[in-house]
Design an enzyme around this catalytic site. Sequence first.
Site, PDB file in Angstrom:
ATOM      1  N   PRO A   9      37.774  41.333  41.683  1.00  0.00           N
ATOM      2  CA  PRO A   9      38.035  42.152  42.860  1.00  0.00           C
ATOM      3  C   PRO A   9      37.258  41.745  44.113  1.00  0.00           C
ATOM      4  CG  PRO A   9      36.837  43.399  41.176  1.00  0.00           C
ATOM      5  CD  PRO A   9      37.309  42.128  40.546  1.00  0.00           C
ATOM      6  N   ASN A  10      37.981  41.768  45.198  1.00  0.00           N
ATOM      7  CA  ASN A  10      37.458  41.522  46.550  1.00  0.00           C
ATOM      8  C   ASN A  10      37.144  40.057  46.839  1.00  0.00           C
ATOM      9  OD1 ASN A  10      37.479  44.320  47.414  1.00  0.00           O
ATOM     10  ND2 ASN A  10      35.851  44.605  45.906  1.00  0.00           N
ATOM     11  N   ARG A  17      34.881  39.324  53.999  1.00  0.00           N
ATOM     12  CA  ARG A  17      33.875  40.309  53.567  1.00  0.00           C
ATOM     13  C   ARG A  17      32.451  39.756  53.741  1.00  0.00           C
ATOM     14  NH1 ARG A  17      33.327  40.138  46.932  1.00  0.00           N
ATOM     15  NH2 ARG A  17      32.088  41.990  47.323  1.00  0.00           N
ATOM     16  N   TYR A  22      28.462  36.065  51.542  1.00  0.00           N
ATOM     17  CA  TYR A  22      29.425  35.216  50.832  1.00  0.00           C
ATOM     18  C   TYR A  22      29.922  34.006  51.619  1.00  0.00           C
ATOM     19  CZ  TYR A  22      29.489  39.221  47.710  1.00  0.00           C
ATOM     20  OH  TYR A  22      29.118  40.227  46.844  1.00  0.00           O
ATOM     21  N   ASN A  74      34.308  34.682  37.738  1.00  0.00           N
ATOM     22  CA  ASN A  74      33.483  35.511  38.617  1.00  0.00           C
ATOM     23  C   ASN A  74      34.144  36.885  38.591  1.00  0.00           C
ATOM     24  OD1 ASN A  74      32.170  36.885  40.604  1.00  0.00           O
ATOM     25  ND2 ASN A  74      32.308  35.274  42.143  1.00  0.00           N
ATOM     26  N   ALA A  77      32.567  42.873  40.940  1.00  0.00           N
ATOM     27  CA  ALA A  77      31.817  44.070  40.547  1.00  0.00           C
ATOM     28  C   ALA A  77      32.059  44.461  39.086  1.00  0.00           C
ATOM     29  CB  ALA A  77      32.160  45.229  41.475  1.00  0.00           C
ATOM     30  N   GLU A  98      29.990  32.143  33.586  1.00  0.00           N
ATOM     31  CA  GLU A  98      30.043  33.186  34.621  1.00  0.00           C
ATOM     32  C   GLU A  98      29.353  32.669  35.889  1.00  0.00           C
ATOM     33  OE1 GLU A  98      29.511  37.348  33.532  1.00  0.00           O
ATOM     34  OE2 GLU A  98      27.919  37.467  35.055  1.00  0.00           O
ATOM     35  N   HIS A 100      28.360  33.641  40.009  1.00  0.00           N
ATOM     36  CA  HIS A 100      28.288  34.548  41.160  1.00  0.00           C
ATOM     37  C   HIS A 100      27.869  33.752  42.373  1.00  0.00           C
ATOM     38  CE1 HIS A 100      28.933  37.921  38.599  1.00  0.00           C
ATOM     39  NE2 HIS A 100      28.058  37.402  37.766  1.00  0.00           N
ATOM     40  N   ARG A 107      19.605  41.276  44.968  1.00  0.00           N
ATOM     41  CA  ARG A 107      20.393  42.280  45.684  1.00  0.00           C
ATOM     42  C   ARG A 107      20.152  43.679  45.095  1.00  0.00           C
ATOM     43  NH1 ARG A 107      26.321  40.372  46.295  1.00  0.00           N
ATOM     44  NH2 ARG A 107      26.266  41.983  47.919  1.00  0.00           N
TER      45      ARG A 107
END
Length: 151
Positions: A9-10, A17, A22, A74, A77, A98, A100, A107
């Site tokens: 998502p996103n 964003r 990012y 990835n 969330a 995985e 990110h 964060r």
Amino acid sequence: MKIMLLQGPNLNFLGIREKNVYGLQGYDDICRELKEYAFLKGVELDCFQSNGEGEIIDRIQQCYLEKYDGVIINPGAYTHYSYAIFDAIKSTNLPFVEVHLSNIHTREEFRHHSVTAPACVGQICGFGTMGYKMALGYFIENSLDSGEENI
Ligand code: DQA
């Protein structure tokens, strides 16, 4: 060798964003660049993005059925709470890495924990889109070690 890059998502909003987190590069541009990079290394890379948990799980299962050699994921969330994605990864028996883009450990507290990473070979975070290339590098080195042909 056939690898899937799955983004959650996103991540279709990359370039829009939180650019300070990012970066400026857009989703389509990132995929194009990665596919070219993979092609030069003799790897077939497919990219898929969805904002929905169910669609991500369907695609994970499809990777098993279509005999992908590995998956770079990835989960966005979902990383932090999707036991359903954890189960889906586990059920394929395929190697997952995985990734990110941001360093999730520097964060917000809720990002520090990944429920999906324990189903993966390993996790890369904090290197931006270079992390996807690093994950590809893992699959390439690993297939060379096991004597498999690329492609
Ligand atoms: C992310 C980190 C997650 O915490 C976040 O929800 C994302 C992107 C990353 O690539 O840094 O959507 O997975």
